[in-house]
Design a protein around this motif. Structure first.
Motif, PDB file in Angstrom:
ATOM      1  N   HIS A  16      15.637   1.424  -2.263  1.00 34.74           N
ATOM      2  CA  HIS A  16      16.472   2.523  -2.767  1.00 34.74           C
ATOM      3  C   HIS A  16      16.114   3.834  -2.055  1.00 34.74           C
ATOM      4  CE1 HIS A  16      18.539   0.602  -6.256  1.00 34.74           C
ATOM      5  NE2 HIS A  16      17.574  -0.290  -6.045  1.00 34.74           N
ATOM      6  N   THR A  17      14.818   4.063  -1.873  1.00 33.70           N
ATOM      7  CA  THR A  17      14.395   5.282  -1.180  1.00 33.70           C
ATOM      8  C   THR A  17      14.969   5.328   0.231  1.00 33.70           C
ATOM      9  OG1 THR A  17      12.336   5.336  -2.439  1.00 33.70           O
ATOM     10  CG2 THR A  17      12.382   6.588  -0.390  1.00 33.70           C
ATOM     11  N   VAL A  18      14.821   4.223   0.968  1.00 37.45           N
ATOM     12  CA  VAL A  18      15.311   4.168   2.349  1.00 37.45           C
ATOM     13  C   VAL A  18      16.828   4.286   2.383  1.00 37.45           C
ATOM     14  CG1 VAL A  18      15.472   2.696   4.390  1.00 37.45           C
ATOM     15  CG2 VAL A  18      13.337   2.801   3.105  1.00 37.45           C
ATOM     16  N   SER A  19      17.489   3.578   1.474  1.00 37.46           N
ATOM     17  CA  SER A  19      18.950   3.562   1.496  1.00 37.46           C
ATOM     18  C   SER A  19      19.542   4.926   1.152  1.00 37.46           C
ATOM     19  CB  SER A  19      19.457   2.501   0.510  1.00 37.46           C
ATOM     20  OG  SER A  19      20.857   2.465   0.515  1.00 37.46           O
ATOM     21  N   ASN A  20      18.957   5.596   0.139  1.00 36.94           N
ATOM     22  CA  ASN A  20      19.476   6.918  -0.231  1.00 36.94           C
ATOM     23  C   ASN A  20      19.383   7.881   0.940  1.00 36.94           C
ATOM     24  OD1 ASN A  20      20.298   7.664  -3.190  1.00 36.94           O
ATOM     25  ND2 ASN A  20      18.806   6.014  -3.355  1.00 36.94           N
ATOM     26  N   GLU A  21      18.259   7.843   1.646  1.00 38.60           N
ATOM     27  CA  GLU A  21      18.104   8.730   2.801  1.00 38.60           C
ATOM     28  C   GLU A  21      19.126   8.386   3.876  1.00 38.60           C
ATOM     29  OE1 GLU A  21      14.115   9.159   4.236  1.00 38.60           O
ATOM     30  OE2 GLU A  21      14.796   9.495   6.281  1.00 38.60           O
ATOM     31  N   ARG A  22      19.321   7.086   4.110  1.00 37.87           N
ATOM     32  CA  ARG A  22      20.265   6.665   5.148  1.00 37.87           C
ATOM     33  C   ARG A  22      21.695   7.056   4.780  1.00 37.87           C
ATOM     34  NH1 ARG A  22      18.508   1.317   6.327  1.00 37.87           N
ATOM     35  NH2 ARG A  22      19.578   0.625   4.472  1.00 37.87           N
ATOM     36  N   VAL A  23      22.051   6.897   3.496  1.00 41.48           N
ATOM     37  CA  VAL A  23      23.414   7.234   3.060  1.00 41.48           C
ATOM     38  C   VAL A  23      23.656   8.737   3.185  1.00 41.48           C
ATOM     39  CG1 VAL A  23      24.924   7.340   1.040  1.00 41.48           C
ATOM     40  CG2 VAL A  23      23.678   5.249   1.553  1.00 41.48           C
ATOM     41  N   ILE A  24      22.662   9.530   2.774  1.00 44.84           N
ATOM     42  CA  ILE A  24      22.844  10.981   2.846  1.00 44.84           C
ATOM     43  C   ILE A  24      22.975  11.431   4.300  1.00 44.84           C
ATOM     44  CG2 ILE A  24      21.702  13.191   2.432  1.00 44.84           C
ATOM     45  CD1 ILE A  24      20.537  12.013  -0.113  1.00 44.84           C
ATOM     46  N   LYS A  25      22.135  10.877   5.190  1.00 43.03           N
ATOM     47  CA  LYS A  25      22.242  11.236   6.607  1.00 43.03           C
ATOM     48  C   LYS A  25      23.612  10.846   7.156  1.00 43.03           C
ATOM     49  CE  LYS A  25      17.413  11.103   8.109  1.00 43.03           C
ATOM     50  NZ  LYS A  25      16.411  10.378   8.904  1.00 43.03           N
ATOM     51  N   HIS A  26      24.074   9.659   6.775  1.00 42.06           N
ATOM     52  CA  HIS A  26      25.395   9.211   7.232  1.00 42.06           C
ATOM     53  C   HIS A  26      26.477  10.150   6.708  1.00 42.06           C
ATOM     54  CE1 HIS A  26      29.159   6.967   6.469  1.00 42.06           C
ATOM     55  NE2 HIS A  26      28.924   6.443   7.663  1.00 42.06           N
ATOM     56  N   SER A  76       0.830  -1.210   0.000  1.00 43.03           N
ATOM     57  CA  SER A  76       0.000   0.000   0.000  1.00 43.03           C
ATOM     58  C   SER A  76       0.862   1.257   0.000  1.00 43.03           C
ATOM     59  CB  SER A  76      -0.893   0.008   1.244  1.00 43.03           C
ATOM     60  OG  SER A  76      -0.094  -0.044   2.426  1.00 43.03           O
ATOM     61  N   VAL A  77       2.182   1.082  -0.137  1.00 37.42           N
ATOM     62  CA  VAL A  77       3.110   2.203   0.017  1.00 37.42           C
ATOM     63  C   VAL A  77       3.775   2.524  -1.317  1.00 37.42           C
ATOM     64  CG1 VAL A  77       5.153   3.043   1.237  1.00 37.42           C
ATOM     65  CG2 VAL A  77       3.562   1.490   2.388  1.00 37.42           C
ATOM     66  N   PRO A  78       3.606   3.731  -1.862  1.00 34.62           N
ATOM     67  CA  PRO A  78       4.373   4.121  -3.060  1.00 34.62           C
ATOM     68  C   PRO A  78       5.852   4.162  -2.722  1.00 34.62           C
ATOM     69  CG  PRO A  78       2.559   5.643  -2.641  1.00 34.62           C
ATOM     70  CD  PRO A  78       2.683   4.792  -1.430  1.00 34.62           C
ATOM     71  N   MET A  79       6.684   3.820  -3.693  1.00 34.05           N
ATOM     72  CA  MET A  79       8.102   3.709  -3.362  1.00 34.05           C
ATOM     73  C   MET A  79       8.765   5.057  -3.085  1.00 34.05           C
ATOM     74  SD  MET A  79       9.890   2.703  -6.961  1.00 34.05           S
ATOM     75  CE  MET A  79       9.899   3.793  -8.384  1.00 34.05           C
ATOM     76  N   MET A  80       8.105   6.177  -3.462  1.00 30.19           N
ATOM     77  CA  MET A  80       8.686   7.491  -3.172  1.00 30.19           C
ATOM     78  C   MET A  80       8.314   7.984  -1.779  1.00 30.19           C
ATOM     79  SD  MET A  80      10.491   8.224  -5.714  1.00 30.19           S
ATOM     80  CE  MET A  80      10.718   7.859  -7.457  1.00 30.19           C
ATOM     81  N   ASP A  81       7.459   7.233  -1.068  1.00 31.95           N
ATOM     82  CA  ASP A  81       7.048   7.615   0.281  1.00 31.95           C
ATOM     83  C   ASP A  81       8.136   7.171   1.254  1.00 31.95           C
ATOM     84  OD1 ASP A  81       5.962   7.929   2.762  1.00 31.95           O
ATOM     85  OD2 ASP A  81       4.081   6.895   2.346  1.00 31.95           O
ATOM     86  N   SER A  82       8.959   8.116   1.673  1.00 31.48           N
ATOM     87  CA  SER A  82      10.122   7.771   2.498  1.00 31.48           C
ATOM     88  C   SER A  82       9.731   7.189   3.860  1.00 31.48           C
ATOM     89  CB  SER A  82      11.008   9.017   2.679  1.00 31.48           C
ATOM     90  OG  SER A  82      12.088   8.712   3.500  1.00 31.48           O
ATOM     91  N   PRO A  83       8.870   7.854   4.673  1.00 30.11           N
ATOM     92  CA  PRO A  83       8.515   7.263   5.968  1.00 30.11           C
ATOM     93  C   PRO A  83       7.807   5.920   5.811  1.00 30.11           C
ATOM     94  CG  PRO A  83       7.891   9.584   5.872  1.00 30.11           C
ATOM     95  CD  PRO A  83       8.264   9.187   4.496  1.00 30.11           C
ATOM     96  N   GLY A  84       6.883   5.848   4.821  1.00 28.46           N
ATOM     97  CA  GLY A  84       6.173   4.588   4.595  1.00 28.46           C
ATOM     98  C   GLY A  84       7.115   3.487   4.152  1.00 28.46           C
ATOM     99  N   SER A  85       8.081   3.819   3.310  1.00 28.31           N
ATOM    100  CA  SER A  85       9.041   2.814   2.844  1.00 28.31           C
ATOM    101  C   SER A  85       9.863   2.270   4.001  1.00 28.31           C
ATOM    102  CB  SER A  85       9.971   3.438   1.788  1.00 28.31           C
ATOM    103  OG  SER A  85       9.246   3.772   0.623  1.00 28.31           O
ATOM    104  N   LYS A  86      10.227   3.154   4.942  1.00 30.53           N
ATOM    105  CA  LYS A  86      11.000   2.675   6.104  1.00 30.53           C
ATOM    106  C   LYS A  86      10.193   1.682   6.932  1.00 30.53           C
ATOM    107  CE  LYS A  86      12.444   6.874   7.316  1.00 30.53           C
ATOM    108  NZ  LYS A  86      13.098   7.960   8.057  1.00 30.53           N
ATOM    109  N   ARG A  87       8.914   1.985   7.150  1.00 25.75           N
ATOM    110  CA  ARG A  87       8.070   1.064   7.917  1.00 25.75           C
ATOM    111  C   ARG A  87       7.898  -0.255   7.166  1.00 25.75           C
ATOM    112  NH1 ARG A  87       5.048   5.785   8.619  1.00 25.75           N
ATOM    113  NH2 ARG A  87       3.530   5.103   7.054  1.00 25.75           N
ATOM    114  N   LEU A  88       7.705  -0.144   5.857  1.00 23.97           N
ATOM    115  CA  LEU A  88       7.479  -1.332   5.038  1.00 23.97           C
ATOM    116  C   LEU A  88       8.708  -2.251   5.036  1.00 23.97           C
ATOM    117  CD1 LEU A  88       5.427  -2.517   2.901  1.00 23.97           C
ATOM    118  CD2 LEU A  88       6.870  -1.419   1.191  1.00 23.97           C
ATOM    119  N   VAL A  89       9.866  -1.666   4.762  1.00 20.10           N
ATOM    120  CA  VAL A  89      11.104  -2.463   4.704  1.00 20.10           C
ATOM    121  C   VAL A  89      11.406  -3.088   6.058  1.00 20.10           C
ATOM    122  CG1 VAL A  89      13.600  -2.312   4.364  1.00 20.10           C
ATOM    123  CG2 VAL A  89      12.068  -1.157   2.771  1.00 20.10           C
ATOM    124  N   ALA A  90      11.225  -2.318   7.123  1.00 20.63           N
ATOM    125  CA  ALA A  90      11.504  -2.847   8.471  1.00 20.63           C
ATOM    126  C   ALA A  90      10.581  -4.022   8.786  1.00 20.63           C
ATOM    127  CB  ALA A  90      11.339  -1.732   9.502  1.00 20.63           C
TER     128      ALA A  90
END
Length: 792
Positions: A253-263, A216-230
């Motif tokens: 990819h959405t979750v990872s890009n955000e994590r890499v940029i934060k890192h 139910s989560v579009p792949m561009m939805d960053s918070p939703g993608s994090k919940r989904l992947v987890a």
């Protein structure tokens, strides 16, 4: 007017220094608290041009059947385990995935169900066309019928005949093969090499199975993608130890890009802060120099909630880029060095004017980005502009009260930087060497390339890319496929157009490479025509002829005379109707039909090659509402639009820098000398990029434009001191400024995200070349100017 306004404000701030410091402290605490409620975004789309074709392509890709899907490839790692245990693990994982995150899980389909779906010729009258009937007509001959009945008889001795004998009796001619040939559309469109075993997808090596999950989560939805992947990873951890799982999904990819940029932001901030701290403390040996370091940090903390309030949400890439910009806003350093040297009160105003012009040149480099049509550039301009303004104000009005606090007076050192002044003397050889090197860089710059492939700016972690490679090694898959899209207000209308398009494509060399819904499930209009043709075909004596042939040969081949009666009973039993809900046809249809906002889109798949795209373009012109979505074409459009914008933005940024520099000097000779580092930074940047075979892209071009506003400050600082005979320590100030700038940008070379790394490369080259020119060439040119023309 500037002098009078600045002097009045400066005096008021010094008089109320306690209030000013307390106010800054309270605002910083409030802004820090706002960071936790600000909204952020992590996708790269923000940096793409809002061109209608690009937006339409991105919209199709987001809305396509794979944008909200995840695929899990499960593998047996213990050789002693069997497929039965693998399928048990697959079923365990599938049953644990529940709504609202996981809407539908497909692990395969039952062959028995599929056989039942096709056993009574449910779809043949609707799907088989004129050419297929011609094939059937060629089989209604005694020799062919006799051979086919013989094959069925031999097949009856095999173990699987328990399941297939009834199917064979209902289809003596093997008409189902004509249908199954069309059903190959799904694996062909995915390029996957998939088989079915015990109702599950199975790879050719027999050691892998696959789950297709609709979310139910579009792949561009960053918070939703994090919940989904987890959630999915948590379920995967419950699998038996002999089963591993690779997740293939855009959500990763959405979750990872955000994590890499934060890192990256954390790493570069720590490296830059420690480096600045050591550099400043070792050089100045004064703990109050820490106030200079704090100013950019305060600016970032203030700017994030301010920019978010205007934009609604802020890109992580913009924050990473803007943080580097704040780090290079070194006005505090210039003020500190001047105060450390005990600069006269009268020169404070001149110093403020210089620093303000420096900030203005940087600001205008960002302001020109507002002319761009790219929304990400607007965010970058706003956020970075706020950082620059805040840094300037704090440097001019907060730093002096802190440094000159009466209980802890600043210990001035009038000799600071003099050693550098004595070491670097004007020299004609510097000018000659600079001219030669710049000429070489200019020649090289003509061969610099531009890379428009935005996929290369994807900073996903290596583990994700490795999992995708393993997936393709096991399941195959065509890496680059383009889409031909048909859109219309109703599904039936879209399907009719899709039929006509497929009919045209079938007559070209794309036949066999073009996978369309029309191959196996055409529009209702075509299906009705097929049913009419089917009935007419059998009513013209062929049914009686086939019955007679089968009757004559059945006994001789070991069958009773009425063994194939089920075929003739089902021949006219299902003349029309929709596909079985949840059946094979329905599952295939889901991959080709998209629906959004009352519009239906039907996609077809073909290899993303230039010659194929060129062959299909004339068809798109004949059918309104049809278009091609191609990664290759998308990159070409981005390249074209970006190139068009750069041809406007870059000259405009340079023109504004020239104007501001002239306003600072109001004399063309020193204006041109001060601009030499700017020109050098641009020429050397493109030349060195070409020499190192590093292409320009949509990110580092912006970095280059921004660098012009910083590099011009070096030339202004050196030329300004010579022009007004100041004793503000320009050599040291420019050196420290360049050092902090290069450190601030250079630390991006430690970034893992390609967009930030690319930014670091471009800005470091531009600033180092501009600094060396300012330090070694500008004083020499000033000396030569004085020799030839005297003091202006």
């Amino acid at each position: 007017m500037f002098d009078s306004i600045f002097s009045w404000l400066y005096g008021r701030v010094l008089h109320h220094r306690r209030v000013v410091i307390l106010l800054v402290l309270l605002l910083t605490l409030a802004a820090g608290a706002a960071l936790f409620v600000a909204r952020y975004e992590g996708n790269i789309d923000l940096m793409l041009p809002p061109d209608p074709e690009i937006a339409r392509s991105m919209d199709v890709l987001r809305g396509s059947s794979f944008s909200d899907k995840m695929v899990v490839s499960l593998a047996l790692t213990d050789p002693s385990k069997t497929n039965k245990e693998l399928f048990q693990a697959v079923d365990q994982l599938a049953s644990s995935l529940k709504p609202p995150l996981f809407m539908k899980v497909v692990s395969g389909f039952s062959l028995a169900t599929a056989m039942d779906e096709f056993s009574i010729l449910r779809y043949a009258p609707q799907v088989l066309g004129e050419a297929d009937l011609a094939v059937i007509d060629g089989q209604i001959r005694e020799d062919v019928v006799s051979r086919k009945l013989r094959d069925i008889y031999l097949q009856s001795f095999r173990p699987e005949s328990i399941f297939t004998s009834s199917l064979s009796r209902g289809d003596p001619l093997g008409i189902k093969l004509l249908l199954l040939e069309k059903m190959r559309a799904l694996p062909a469109s995915m390029g996957y090499d998939v088989s079915i075993e015990d109702g599950h997808f199975i790879s050719r090596d027999g050691r892998h199975s696959m789950l297709i999950i609709q979310t139910s989560v579009p792949m561009m939805d960053s918070p939703g993608s994090k919940r989904l992947v987890a959630a999915l990873q948590e379920r995967i951890r419950e699998l038996p130890p002999y089963v591993t799982a690779d997740i293939i999904s855009g959500h990763l990819h959405t979750v990872s890009n955000e994590r890499v940029i934060k890192h990256d932001i954390a790493v570069v901030s720590i490296i830059a802060s420690v480096t600045f701290l050591l550099l400043f403390l070792l050089l100045f040996r004064d703990p109050r120099v820490l106030f200079v370091l704090i100013i950019p940090l305060i600016a970032v903390v203030w700017a994030i909630p301010l920019a978010t309030a205007v934009e609604g949400r802020l890109s992580f890439i913009v924050i990473g880029f803007g943080t580097a910009i704040a780090g290079i806003s070194d006005y505090g350093l210039v003020v500190y060095i001047a105060m450390k040297r005990g600069v006269a009160v009268g020169q404070i105003v001149k110093l403020a004017r210089l620093v303000t012009v420096d900030a203005a040149t940087t600001m205008f480099s960002f302001l020109v980005l507002y002319i761009s049509v790219i929304r990400g550039y607007h965010q970058l301009a706003l956020f970075s502009g706020l950082c620059v303004v805040i840094c300037l104000l704090l440097s001019l009005f907060l730093l002096p009260p802190l440094l000159s606090w009466k209980r802890y007076p600043l210990v001035t050192d009038a000799t600071i930087g003099d050693g550098l002044d004595r070491f670097l003397k004007p020299c004609r050889a510097n000018v000659v060497a600079w001219a030669v090197l710049t000429g070489v860089a200019l020649v090289l710059s003509f061969s610099v390339t531009f890379d428009s492939d935005v996929k290369k700016l994807d900073g996903s972690e290596p583990g994700i890319l490795a999992a995708e490679q393993r997936f393709h090694d096991v399941w195959g898959g065509k890496a680059n496929q383009a889409l031909f899209v048909v859109s219309a207000a109703s599904l039936e209308q879209a399907m009719e157009i899709n039929d006509r398009v497929y009919g045209e494509v079938a007559g070209t060399r794309l036949k066999g490479e073009f996978t369309s819904l029309a191959q196996f499930w055409p529009s209702a209009k075509v299906r009705q025509e097929n049913v009419r043709r089917w009935e007419e075909f059998w009513s013209q004596g062929r049914e009686q002829k086939l019955q007679e042939l089968i009757r004559r040969t059945s006994v001789s081949q070991g069958f009773s005379e009425n063994a194939f009666e089920p075929f003739f009973q089902g021949l006219h039993a299902s003349p029309g109707g929709e596909a079985v809900t949840g059946g094979v046809i329905g599952q295939l249809q889901d991959r080709f039909v998209l629906s959004k906002n009352g519009e239906y889109r039907i996609v077809s798949y073909f290899p993303d090659q230039r010659d194929y795209i060129d062959a299909l373009k004339p068809i798109t012109q004949r059918y309104p509402g049809t278009f091609v979505v191609s990664g290759r074409a998308l990159s070409e459009s981005i390249s074209t639009i970006t190139g068009r914008e750069i041809r406007i933005l870059a000259p405009l940024a340079i023109l504004l820098n020239v104007l501001l520099t002239w306003l600072l000097f109001r004399e063309w000779r020193y204006t041109l000398i001060a601009l030499v580092p700017l020109v050098t930074g641009i020429v050397w940047l493109t030349g060195i990029m070409a020499l190192l075979h590093i292409p320009l892209n949509v990110i580092n071009i912006v970095a280059a434009i921004v660098s012009t506003g910083v590099v011009v400050d070096y030339g202004n600082g050196m030329a300004y001191e010579h022009r007004h005979n100041l004793n503000s320590g320009a050599h040291l100030a420019v050196t420290m400024s360049a050092a902090t700038n290069v450190i601030g940008c250079g630390v991006l070379l430690f970034a893992r995200h390609p967009a930030l790394f690319s930014t670091g490369v471009a800005m470091a080259i531009s600033m180092v070349s501009g600094y060396l020119t300012a330090l070694l060439v500008v004083p020499s040119l000033c000396a030569m100017a004085r020799e030839r023309g005297g003091e202006p």
